[in-house]
Scaffold this active site. Structure first.
Site, mmCIF file in Angstrom:
data_model
loop_
_atom_site.group_PDB
_atom_site.id
_atom_site.type_symbol
_atom_site.label_atom_id
_atom_site.label_comp_id
_atom_site.label_asym_id
_atom_site.label_seq_id
_atom_site.Cartn_x
_atom_site.Cartn_y
_atom_site.Cartn_z
ATOM 1 N N GLY A 58 0.785 -1.233 0.000
ATOM 2 C CA GLY A 58 0.000 0.000 0.000
ATOM 3 C C GLY A 58 0.813 1.277 0.000
ATOM 4 N N GLU B 5 4.267 4.501 6.021
ATOM 5 C CA GLU B 5 3.029 3.704 6.039
ATOM 6 C C GLU B 5 1.955 4.389 5.202
ATOM 7 O OE1 GLU B 5 1.378 1.137 6.630
ATOM 8 O OE2 GLU B 5 1.783 0.189 8.547
ATOM 9 N N ASP B 6 1.147 3.588 4.538
ATOM 10 C CA ASP B 6 0.036 4.145 3.782
ATOM 11 C C ASP B 6 -1.066 4.624 4.724
ATOM 12 O OD1 ASP B 6 -0.523 1.567 4.633
ATOM 13 O OD2 ASP B 6 -1.202 0.826 2.684
ATOM 14 N N ASP C 198 -4.743 1.967 10.671
ATOM 15 C CA ASP C 198 -6.151 1.664 10.956
ATOM 16 C C ASP C 198 -6.243 1.256 12.431
ATOM 17 O OD1 ASP C 198 -8.761 0.853 10.935
ATOM 18 O OD2 ASP C 198 -8.541 -0.707 9.454
ATOM 19 N N LYS D 112 -6.863 6.627 10.467
ATOM 20 C CA LYS D 112 -8.309 6.623 10.706
ATOM 21 C C LYS D 112 -8.612 7.106 12.123
ATOM 22 C CE LYS D 112 -9.502 2.961 7.503
ATOM 23 N NZ LYS D 112 -10.054 1.621 7.321
ATOM 24 N N VAL E 63 -11.160 2.782 2.716
ATOM 25 C CA VAL E 63 -10.762 3.666 1.618
ATOM 26 C C VAL E 63 -9.868 2.941 0.620
ATOM 27 C CG1 VAL E 63 -11.040 5.828 2.888
ATOM 28 C CG2 VAL E 63 -8.853 4.600 3.027
ATOM 29 N N ASP F 292 -5.785 -0.732 -1.684
ATOM 30 C CA ASP F 292 -6.581 -1.597 -2.557
ATOM 31 C C ASP F 292 -7.828 -2.128 -1.881
ATOM 32 O OD1 ASP F 292 -5.214 -3.451 -0.754
ATOM 33 O OD2 ASP F 292 -5.874 -5.025 -2.123
HETATM 34 P P1 IMP Z 1 -3.920 -1.928 10.780
HETATM 35 O O1 IMP Z 1 -2.963 -3.008 11.204
HETATM 36 O O2 IMP Z 1 -5.334 -2.230 11.186
HETATM 37 O O3 IMP Z 1 -3.463 -0.552 11.236
HETATM 38 O O4 IMP Z 1 -3.952 -1.921 9.191
HETATM 39 C C1 IMP Z 1 -2.826 -1.625 8.466
HETATM 40 C C2 IMP Z 1 -2.914 -2.055 7.026
HETATM 41 O O5 IMP Z 1 -4.211 -2.498 6.642
HETATM 42 C C3 IMP Z 1 -2.600 -0.882 6.126
HETATM 43 O O6 IMP Z 1 -1.218 -0.745 5.942
HETATM 44 C C4 IMP Z 1 -3.360 -1.223 4.871
HETATM 45 O O7 IMP Z 1 -2.568 -2.039 4.039
HETATM 46 C C5 IMP Z 1 -4.553 -2.006 5.363
HETATM 47 N N1 IMP Z 1 -5.733 -1.127 5.505
HETATM 48 C C6 IMP Z 1 -6.230 -0.589 6.639
HETATM 49 N N2 IMP Z 1 -7.311 0.155 6.395
HETATM 50 C C7 IMP Z 1 -7.496 0.122 5.064
HETATM 51 C C8 IMP Z 1 -8.456 0.733 4.178
HETATM 52 O O8 IMP Z 1 -9.361 1.484 4.565
HETATM 53 N N3 IMP Z 1 -8.299 0.452 2.845
HETATM 54 C C9 IMP Z 1 -7.323 -0.359 2.360
HETATM 55 N N4 IMP Z 1 -6.400 -0.933 3.150
HETATM 56 C C10 IMP Z 1 -6.485 -0.705 4.491
#
Ligand code: IMP
Length: 203
Positions: free
Chosen positions: A67, A122-123, A126, A154, A176, A182
């Site tokens: 991402g 980081e993209d 979440d 987020k 998103v 993606d």
């Molecule tokens: P986390 O571990 O929940 O913080 O998620 C991290 C990863 O989940 C990100 O680096 C993204 O690759 C993916 N991700 C989280 N939210 C989204 C979203 O809304 N759209 C697409 N990919 C997401």
């Protein structure tokens, strides 16, 4: 360097609306959340801050695949100092829109990082689970220091309290797509960040 408090309001630009109507890559896009212009302006500001912070220290930018590819590419090109890049791949959501809570390393770094200054790119943050795991692993390798820059974060009250030094845009807790992000492998090549039409994953 401080995080931006730039909370996104939903205001598609005319060019973005036109795109939604005409571009096949945008099929399934409900609305544009962060326009291409806003992304590029924010990246220019971030790059200037990083240039000033690192000077001749030759930081290693660590991109989190897949991402972060679009963000990393634009950010590094906007920076003018000498730097190196490397990538890690960590398991994400697969084709789902909710985190599974399972984190796996799919690709490790090529570079040794002991004593180095790292910029983790980081993209989106979440739940923060992926980043928390990644930072623990990187810290165990004893880099000199680590700075985390994320394009998106987020607004999620129950997220992990994880280190993020610079956020481009705080966004609502919605799924998103675009600008590297993606859904089921699609939409990464949109030049903006958008909300996916729920009909895409409920149908
Ligand atoms: P986390 O571990 O929940 O913080 O998620 C991290 C990863 O989940 C990100 O680096 C993204 O690759 C993916 N991700 C989280 N939210 C989204 C979203 O809304 N759209 C697409 N990919 C997401």
């Amino acid at each position: 360097m401080t995080g931006s408090n730039d909370t996104v309001t939903i205001a598609p630009q005319v060019s973005g609306e036109e795109r939604l109507q005409t571009e096949s890559r945008a099929r399934g896009v409900a609305r544009i959340l962060v326009s291409e212009r806003r992304i590029q302006d924010e990246i220019a500001a971030m790059a200037a801050e990083l240039d000033a912070e690192y000077g001749d220290d030759q930081p290693l930018m660590v991109g989190v695949l897949t991402g972060a590819v679009a963000f990393m590419a634009d950010l590094m090109k906007a920076m003018t100092i000498p730097l190196q890049i490397d990538f890690m791949a960590i398991s994400s959501y697969g084709a789902a829109t909710k985190s599974s809570g399972v984190v796996r390393i799919l690709k490790d770094l090529n570079e040794e990082i002991e004593g180095r200054r790292l910029i983790v790119v980081e993209d989106i943050v979440d739940s923060g689970l992926t980043l928390q795991y990644l930072l623990e692993m990187l810290k165990a390798r004893q880099p000199k220091d680590i700075r985390v820059v994320a394009l998106l974060k987020k607004d999620k009250p129950d997220a992990f309290d994880v280190q993020v030094d610079r956020v481009g845009f705080h966004i609502p807790d919605e799924f998103v797509i675009g600008y590297g992000l993606d859904y089921a492998g699609q939409y990464r090549n949109l030049p903006y960040v958008a909300v996916l039409d729920p009909s895409v994953y409920t149908s």
